[in-house]
Design a protein around this motif. Structure first.
Motif, PDB file in Angstrom:
ATOM      1  N   ILE A 250     -18.419  55.581  66.597  1.00 61.44           N
ATOM      2  CA  ILE A 250     -18.583  54.215  66.100  1.00 61.44           C
ATOM      3  C   ILE A 250     -17.769  53.998  64.830  1.00 61.44           C
ATOM      4  O   ILE A 250     -17.103  52.968  64.653  1.00 61.44           O
ATOM      5  N   GLY A 251     -17.813  54.975  63.928  1.00 66.03           N
ATOM      6  CA  GLY A 251     -17.039  54.863  62.698  1.00 66.03           C
ATOM      7  C   GLY A 251     -15.547  54.763  62.967  1.00 66.03           C
ATOM      8  O   GLY A 251     -14.834  53.987  62.324  1.00 66.03           O
ATOM      9  N   LEU A 252     -15.065  55.550  63.935  1.00 64.08           N
ATOM     10  CA  LEU A 252     -13.644  55.532  64.266  1.00 64.08           C
ATOM     11  C   LEU A 252     -13.243  54.190  64.866  1.00 64.08           C
ATOM     12  O   LEU A 252     -12.216  53.612  64.475  1.00 64.08           O
ATOM     13  N   THR A 253     -14.030  53.686  65.815  1.00 65.95           N
ATOM     14  CA  THR A 253     -13.675  52.402  66.442  1.00 65.95           C
ATOM     15  C   THR A 253     -13.734  51.266  65.432  1.00 65.95           C
ATOM     16  O   THR A 253     -12.887  50.365  65.460  1.00 65.95           O
ATOM     17  N   ARG A 254     -14.712  51.304  64.531  1.00 65.43           N
ATOM     18  CA  ARG A 254     -14.806  50.265  63.505  1.00 65.43           C
ATOM     19  C   ARG A 254     -13.600  50.322  62.565  1.00 65.43           C
ATOM     20  O   ARG A 254     -13.010  49.283  62.232  1.00 65.43           O
ATOM     21  N   GLN A 255     -13.216  51.523  62.159  1.00 68.12           N
ATOM     22  CA  GLN A 255     -12.088  51.674  61.242  1.00 68.12           C
ATOM     23  C   GLN A 255     -10.776  51.280  61.906  1.00 68.12           C
ATOM     24  O   GLN A 255      -9.968  50.540  61.325  1.00 68.12           O
ATOM     25  N   LEU A 256     -10.550  51.766  63.130  1.00 71.82           N
ATOM     26  CA  LEU A 256      -9.314  51.421  63.821  1.00 71.82           C
ATOM     27  C   LEU A 256      -9.269  49.938  64.159  1.00 71.82           C
ATOM     28  O   LEU A 256      -8.210  49.307  64.100  1.00 71.82           O
ATOM     29  N   GLY A 257     -10.421  49.378  64.532  1.00 66.53           N
ATOM     30  CA  GLY A 257     -10.472  47.941  64.777  1.00 66.53           C
ATOM     31  C   GLY A 257     -10.069  47.160  63.542  1.00 66.53           C
ATOM     32  O   GLY A 257      -9.294  46.192  63.626  1.00 66.53           O
ATOM     33  N   GLY A 258     -10.583  47.585  62.387  1.00 70.95           N
ATOM     34  CA  GLY A 258     -10.222  46.930  61.144  1.00 70.95           C
ATOM     35  C   GLY A 258      -8.747  47.065  60.826  1.00 70.95           C
ATOM     36  O   GLY A 258      -8.090  46.102  60.413  1.00 70.95           O
ATOM     37  N   SER A 259      -8.200  48.266  61.022  1.00 72.42           N
ATOM     38  CA  SER A 259      -6.780  48.492  60.738  1.00 72.42           C
ATOM     39  C   SER A 259      -5.893  47.667  61.671  1.00 72.42           C
ATOM     40  O   SER A 259      -4.893  47.090  61.245  1.00 72.42           O
ATOM     41  N   ILE A 260      -6.262  47.631  62.951  1.00 73.03           N
ATOM     42  CA  ILE A 260      -5.503  46.830  63.914  1.00 73.03           C
ATOM     43  C   ILE A 260      -5.595  45.348  63.542  1.00 73.03           C
ATOM     44  O   ILE A 260      -4.602  44.611  63.590  1.00 73.03           O
ATOM     45  N   GLY A 261      -6.791  44.909  63.175  1.00 69.73           N
ATOM     46  CA  GLY A 261      -6.980  43.516  62.798  1.00 69.73           C
ATOM     47  C   GLY A 261      -6.140  43.130  61.591  1.00 69.73           C
ATOM     48  O   GLY A 261      -5.478  42.081  61.587  1.00 69.73           O
ATOM     49  N   ILE A 262      -6.137  43.980  60.564  1.00 73.09           N
ATOM     50  CA  ILE A 262      -5.365  43.682  59.361  1.00 73.09           C
ATOM     51  C   ILE A 262      -3.869  43.653  59.663  1.00 73.09           C
ATOM     52  O   ILE A 262      -3.141  42.748  59.245  1.00 73.09           O
ATOM     53  N   ALA A 263      -3.400  44.666  60.432  1.00 70.98           N
ATOM     54  CA  ALA A 263      -1.970  44.714  60.764  1.00 70.98           C
ATOM     55  C   ALA A 263      -1.559  43.505  61.596  1.00 70.98           C
ATOM     56  O   ALA A 263      -0.515  42.879  61.344  1.00 70.98           O
ATOM     57  N   ALA A 264      -2.384  43.166  62.591  1.00 72.43           N
ATOM     58  CA  ALA A 264      -2.057  42.035  63.463  1.00 72.43           C
ATOM     59  C   ALA A 264      -2.076  40.719  62.690  1.00 72.43           C
ATOM     60  O   ALA A 264      -1.178  39.876  62.847  1.00 72.43           O
ATOM     61  N   LEU A 265      -3.088  40.531  61.860  1.00 76.40           N
ATOM     62  CA  LEU A 265      -3.185  39.285  61.109  1.00 76.40           C
ATOM     63  C   LEU A 265      -2.096  39.169  60.050  1.00 76.40           C
ATOM     64  O   LEU A 265      -1.595  38.073  59.785  1.00 76.40           O
ATOM     65  N   ALA A 266      -1.721  40.307  59.444  1.00 80.02           N
ATOM     66  CA  ALA A 266      -0.631  40.270  58.463  1.00 80.02           C
ATOM     67  C   ALA A 266       0.683  39.868  59.131  1.00 80.02           C
ATOM     68  O   ALA A 266       1.436  39.032  58.604  1.00 80.02           O
ATOM     69  N   GLY A 267       0.948  40.448  60.300  1.00 74.98           N
ATOM     70  CA  GLY A 267       2.151  40.075  61.033  1.00 74.98           C
ATOM     71  C   GLY A 267       2.107  38.630  61.493  1.00 74.98           C
ATOM     72  O   GLY A 267       3.118  37.908  61.410  1.00 74.98           O
ATOM     73  N   LEU A 268       0.943  38.210  61.963  1.00 73.23           N
ATOM     74  CA  LEU A 268       0.791  36.831  62.418  1.00 73.23           C
ATOM     75  C   LEU A 268       0.944  35.852  61.255  1.00 73.23           C
ATOM     76  O   LEU A 268       1.548  34.777  61.411  1.00 73.23           O
ATOM     77  N   LEU A 269       0.414  36.218  60.098  1.00 72.46           N
ATOM     78  CA  LEU A 269       0.529  35.356  58.925  1.00 72.46           C
ATOM     79  C   LEU A 269       1.994  35.134  58.558  1.00 72.46           C
ATOM     80  O   LEU A 269       2.421  34.010  58.279  1.00 72.46           O
TER      81      LEU A 269
END
Length: 528
Positions: free
Chosen positions: A412-431
């Motif tokens: 759970i910790g890994l999926t939450r962390q990777l989800g957050g990292s993917i979200g930040i990277a994707a949103l930064a690129g999208l921004l």
């Protein structure tokens, strides 16, 4: 004299003492340990400039202080279940908190970039174990019927840490100097060490496998480490235009794919992926990935919006995030009082809905939005996240105990962390992309020959001339100001798109609650 049986304390007559007698002391100690790990993930972000000046390096180089910590923490995170089983949760948590505390001291005394980055990596090795191991210890410290309470206590630390990190960092840098961001960990680490050593007792003896899964360790480290680096630094290297990013992406895909194949066949894997046969854990992990994308993405986007567009300083930005932490703490404590006969899956769905609505409200922020008008949407975000986090944790782990509980919390910790990292990277690129798109669109529709624009340029030109500028300089400054306003408006429109996307993502995850099993507080299933 008291003796111990199976790791649990017993009295002189051999009758076992209450294993939950010190649960509140244990909770306070492990939550503090996990809290300082989360604070240290974000606290240095507001001090990169003074740190670079103090150490005599550029901003690009000083970012390794953050990247080094995150990389080592994320690599160690999925391994925490195996280490907890091998050494015992108590010994592993103690070793991790001591390592984290000692590394914090050396971080604060570092006088060169290389030394600081080295000790930040060591600090991440200790810190990466704290959150998932703390969660497993908390679940064991409370009886099964009070797992909601344990999840709430853990969740409060999860939500408060990222919120107060920037505020605390800004306060320390303004009042003292950047080394104190690391020195404040020392008393907390010492206290947590004392509490864990005195009051935590492993319920099961360490289970040391006959063969250590060295290949699993190597594949996991290579795969997760490469993936995290790509997510953290991909934009800096212009993504797949860089041979380094291409090579690391290939390494991540091959290593993770091989790791999954290998771990499913190994008798004693470092990461027990077979636990994902449990639909509650599988759907819970997936929802945590979505929650990580939404929460970490929003936590990334909002401070960026406040600092870059509204010109908030670090302290004001931290205060803006604080209502979210208060909302999370409030909803989590309310959820912890829910009776066992309540189907918490509907609470998870309600939380996701509230979290989605909060992001829609975020999408209405603009350059004229005052601080007070932003407080309620941020508070609502915290309410929604709290309503999701506590019951989702309980439902995902409801069928696990013993070493499976440690492995489940690691997953759970890994999926939450990777989800957050993917979200930040994707949103930064999208921004970045959306800002360029809107900037081009607005530029096409805003011409200096437009009467309204000419009127604004004339008014600003007169204002600049009144301050002593000549006509030519005043005119150029006026045009530049119009251009800056256009860029700012383009960024506002891009942020609107980001917040709406996060809202859609979270709301679309609601059907996953139907896969979750309803926690009963007493179901224990060994999947081995």
């Amino acid at each position: 004299m008291a003796t111990t049986v199976a790791g649990l304390p017993t009295g002189p007559d051999g009758i076992g003492e209450d294993p939950y007698a010190h649960k509140w002391l244990v909770a306070f100690g492990v939550v503090l340990g996990g809290l300082i790990e989360l604070i240290d993930t974000s606290i240095v972000n507001v001090a990169l400039a003074p740190m670079s000046a103090s150490l005599g390096v550029g901003i690009d180089e000083i970012t390794w202080v953050t990247v080094g910590y995150i990389l080592s923490a994320v690599i160690i995170l999925p391994m925490t279940g195996w280490f907890s089983t091998y050494f015992g949760r108590k010994k592993y948590f103690l070793g991790s908190i001591i390592l984290f505390t000692v590394a914090s001291m050396f971080c604060g005394t570092s006088r060169s970039l290389n030394t600081l980055v080295f000790w930040r990596i060591v600090q991440g090795i200790g810190g990466g174990a704290l959150m998932s191991t703390a969660q497993a210890i908390l679940f064991d410290a409370f009886p099964p019927t009070e797992r909601m309470m344990a999840a709430a206590l853990f969740g409060i630390g999860m939500m408060v840490g990222p919120a107060i990190g920037p505020t605390l960092g800004g306060f320390i840098v303004d009042r003292w100097s950047w080394p104190w961001m690391f020195f404040i960990n020392l008393p907390v680490g010492i206290y947590a060490t004392f509490v864990i050593a005195a009051f935590v007792h492993d319920k099961e003896k360490p289970d040391k496998p006959e063969r250590v899964d060295w290949l699993g360790f190597a594949l996991l480290a290579a795969g997760i480490g490469s993936l995290q680096f790509v997510l953290e630094r991909g934009e800096h290297y212009e993504w797949f235009g860089s041979p380094l990013i291409v090579a690391l992406t290939t390494t991540a895909i091959v290593s993770i794919g091989t790791m999954i194949w290998w771990e499913l066949r190994h008798d004693h894997p470092v990461l027990e992926l077979r636990l994902l046969k449990d639909p509650s854990l599988a759907s819970g992990a997936l929802m945590f990935a979505v929650l990580g994308m939404g929460m970490f993405g929003s936590i990334f986007a909002l401070p960026f919006f406040a600092q870059q567009l509204l010109r908030f300083d670090a302290m004001e930005t931290g205060l803006l995030l604080l209502p979210g932490a208060i909302g999370s703490a409030t909803s989590m404590m309310m959820i912890s009082r829910v009776k066992n006969n309540v189907d918490v899956r509907w609470i998870i769905a309600l939380g996701a809905g509230i979290l989605g609505v909060s992001q829609i409200l975020h999408s209405h922020f603009d350059l004229n939005t005052p601080f007070n008008a932003m407080v309620f949407p941020v508070f609502l975000r915290g309410i929604g996240a709290g309503l999701m986090f506590v019951p989702l944790t309980t439902a995902a782990l409801t069928n696990l105990h013993g070493k499976n509980l440690s492995q489940g919390t690691a997953i759970i910790g890994l999926t939450r962390q990777l989800g957050g990292s993917i979200g930040i990277a994707a949103l930064a690129g999208l921004l970045t992309r959306e800002t360029r798109v809107y900037s081009a669109y607005l530029s096409e529709h805003v011409s200096k020959y437009d009467p309204a624009v000419q009127s604004q340029i004339a008014a600003m030109t007169r204002a600049f001339m009144a301050r002593g500028a000549d006509y030519w300089t005043a005119t150029q400054r006026s045009i530049a100001t119009i251009s800056m306003r256009l860029q700012a408006q383009a960024a506002v429109l891009a942020f609107e798109q980001i917040f709406r996307l996060v809202a859609v993502l979270i709301i679309c995850s609601i059907p996953l609650v139907l896969i979750l099993r309803r926690p009963t507080g007493n179901v224990k299933v060994d999947l081995h």
